[in-house]
Design a protein around this motif. Structure first.
Motif, short mmCIF file in Angstrom:
data_model
loop_
_atom_site.label_atom_id
_atom_site.label_comp_id
_atom_site.label_asym_id
_atom_site.label_seq_id
_atom_site.Cartn_x
_atom_site.Cartn_y
_atom_site.Cartn_z
N ALA A 99 0.83 -1.21 0.00
CA ALA A 99 0.00 0.00 0.00
C ALA A 99 0.87 1.26 0.00
CB ALA A 99 -0.93 0.00 1.22
N ILE A 100 1.90 1.28 0.81
CA ILE A 100 2.79 2.45 0.87
C ILE A 100 3.50 2.64 -0.46
CG2 ILE A 100 4.91 3.32 1.93
CD1 ILE A 100 3.89 2.05 4.57
N GLN A 101 3.97 1.55 -1.06
CA GLN A 101 4.64 1.66 -2.37
C GLN A 101 3.67 2.12 -3.45
OE1 GLN A 101 6.21 -2.30 -2.74
NE2 GLN A 101 8.16 -1.75 -1.79
N THR A 102 2.43 1.66 -3.40
CA THR A 102 1.43 2.09 -4.39
C THR A 102 1.15 3.58 -4.24
OG1 THR A 102 0.42 -0.11 -4.36
CG2 THR A 102 -0.90 1.70 -5.24
N TRP A 103 0.99 4.07 -3.01
CA TRP A 103 0.77 5.50 -2.80
C TRP A 103 1.99 6.30 -3.26
CZ3 TRP A 103 -3.73 7.45 -2.61
CH2 TRP A 103 -4.79 6.77 -2.02
N ALA A 104 3.19 5.74 -3.07
CA ALA A 104 4.40 6.44 -3.53
C ALA A 104 4.41 6.54 -5.05
CB ALA A 104 5.64 5.71 -3.03
N VAL A 105 4.00 5.48 -5.74
CA VAL A 105 3.94 5.53 -7.22
C VAL A 105 2.91 6.56 -7.66
CG1 VAL A 105 3.22 4.20 -9.25
CG2 VAL A 105 4.81 3.22 -7.63
N ILE A 106 1.76 6.59 -7.00
CA ILE A 106 0.73 7.58 -7.35
C ILE A 106 1.25 8.99 -7.13
CG2 ILE A 106 -1.53 8.48 -6.67
CD1 ILE A 106 -2.35 5.57 -6.11
N GLY A 107 1.90 9.22 -6.01
CA GLY A 107 2.42 10.56 -5.72
C GLY A 107 3.52 10.98 -6.67
N LEU A 108 4.46 10.09 -6.95
CA LEU A 108 5.55 10.43 -7.86
C LEU A 108 5.04 10.66 -9.27
CD1 LEU A 108 8.59 10.80 -8.28
CD2 LEU A 108 8.71 8.36 -8.81
N SER A 109 4.14 9.79 -9.74
CA SER A 109 3.62 9.99 -11.10
C SER A 109 2.79 11.26 -11.18
CB SER A 109 2.82 8.77 -11.56
OG SER A 109 1.69 8.58 -10.73
N GLY A 110 2.03 11.57 -10.13
CA GLY A 110 1.28 12.83 -10.13
C GLY A 110 2.20 14.04 -10.11
N PHE A 111 3.28 13.93 -9.34
CA PHE A 111 4.26 15.01 -9.26
C PHE A 111 4.92 15.26 -10.62
CE2 PHE A 111 8.63 16.42 -8.29
CZ PHE A 111 8.34 17.62 -7.64
N LEU A 112 5.23 14.18 -11.34
CA LEU A 112 5.89 14.32 -12.64
C LEU A 112 4.91 14.63 -13.78
CD1 LEU A 112 8.43 11.38 -12.39
CD2 LEU A 112 8.88 13.82 -12.06
N LEU A 113 3.75 14.01 -13.75
CA LEU A 113 2.80 14.17 -14.86
C LEU A 113 2.08 15.52 -14.85
CD1 LEU A 113 1.16 10.66 -15.11
CD2 LEU A 113 2.69 11.74 -16.74
N ASN A 114 1.85 16.07 -13.68
CA ASN A 114 1.09 17.32 -13.62
C ASN A 114 1.75 18.44 -14.44
OD1 ASN A 114 -1.04 18.94 -12.93
ND2 ASN A 114 -0.22 19.46 -10.91
N PRO A 115 3.03 18.75 -14.23
CA PRO A 115 3.61 19.81 -15.06
C PRO A 115 3.74 19.41 -16.53
CG PRO A 115 5.27 18.92 -13.57
CD PRO A 115 3.97 18.31 -13.20
N LEU A 116 4.03 18.14 -16.82
CA LEU A 116 4.15 17.72 -18.21
C LEU A 116 2.83 17.87 -18.95
CD1 LEU A 116 6.38 14.53 -17.86
CD2 LEU A 116 7.04 16.78 -18.73
N ILE A 117 1.74 17.47 -18.32
CA ILE A 117 0.43 17.59 -18.97
C ILE A 117 0.00 19.05 -19.05
CG2 ILE A 117 -2.02 17.00 -18.71
CD1 ILE A 117 -1.11 14.23 -17.82
N GLU A 118 0.33 19.85 -18.05
CA GLU A 118 0.02 21.28 -18.11
C GLU A 118 0.74 21.94 -19.29
OE1 GLU A 118 -1.92 23.43 -16.41
OE2 GLU A 118 -2.75 21.91 -15.09
N ILE A 119 2.01 21.60 -19.48
CA ILE A 119 2.77 22.15 -20.61
C ILE A 119 2.20 21.62 -21.92
CG2 ILE A 119 5.03 22.14 -21.74
CD1 ILE A 119 6.24 22.11 -18.88
N GLY A 120 1.90 20.33 -21.96
CA GLY A 120 1.35 19.74 -23.18
C GLY A 120 -0.02 20.29 -23.53
N SER A 121 -0.78 20.74 -22.53
CA SER A 121 -2.12 21.26 -22.81
C SER A 121 -2.08 22.61 -23.53
CB SER A 121 -2.91 21.40 -21.50
OG SER A 121 -2.37 22.45 -20.71
N ARG A 122 -0.92 23.26 -23.56
CA ARG A 122 -0.80 24.51 -24.31
C ARG A 122 -0.78 24.26 -25.81
NH1 ARG A 122 3.92 26.58 -20.42
NH2 ARG A 122 2.64 26.91 -18.58
#
Length: 152
Positions: A99-122
């Motif tokens: 469970a802790i590792q799964t939450w870590a994957v969710i947090g890390l992917s959210g941390f990395l994907l959020n700015p990438l998708i924000e930039i890509g949305s332009r």
């Protein structure tokens, strides 16, 4: 082969505790299944209720207003949090580690994907890039969890 006989004595401390734990687990699964069915059915009920309030023709469902959709999403998150918190006490250390590792994957992917998708949305038309990033990170967590469960 020794015949198995049921004892007439009362269950000992360990037997009673194991029986109570399996009964709690069975009740929790039933409550979770009923709650999920009510929640999924409740979304359609809310949509029909809203259609009745707005006078929409029968069969032509209008989308839920954003604040109603947000309320449903918050309710889902609160229920998921409560179930996770309640089940945390019943799990062993290996399930907690997963469970802790799964939450870590969710947090890390959210941390990395959020700015990438924000930039890509332009450059690409996207209605809600934050929601896309959130869903992508949740999907990454589910894939990680399923992979680890199957592999183990």
């Amino acid at each position: 082969m020794t015949p198995m006989m049921v004892s007439d004595r009362e269950a000992g401390w360990g037997e009673a505790r194991a029986g109570a734990k399996s009964a709690r687990k069975a009740r929790r699964r039933i409550v979770l299944a009923v709650s999920a069915a009510v929640l999924v059915g409740g979304i359609d009920f809310l949509r029909g209720f809203y259609d009745g309030l707005t006078g929409a023709p029968r069969g032509a469902s209008t989308p839920l207003p954003q604040n109603w959709a947000d309320a449903v999403m918050v309710t889902l998150l609160v229920v998921a949090g409560l179930v996770t918190w309640r089940n945390w006490r019943e799990t062993d250390e290996m399930q907690r580690l997963l469970a802790i590792q799964t939450w870590a994957v969710i947090g890390l992917s959210g941390f990395l994907l959020n700015p990438l998708i924000e930039i890509g949305s332009r450059w690409m038309p996207m209605h809600q890039p934050g929601q896309v990033a959130w869903l992508a990170s949740a999907a990454a967590g589910m894939v990680f969890y399923a992979y680890r469960r199957v592999r183990a």
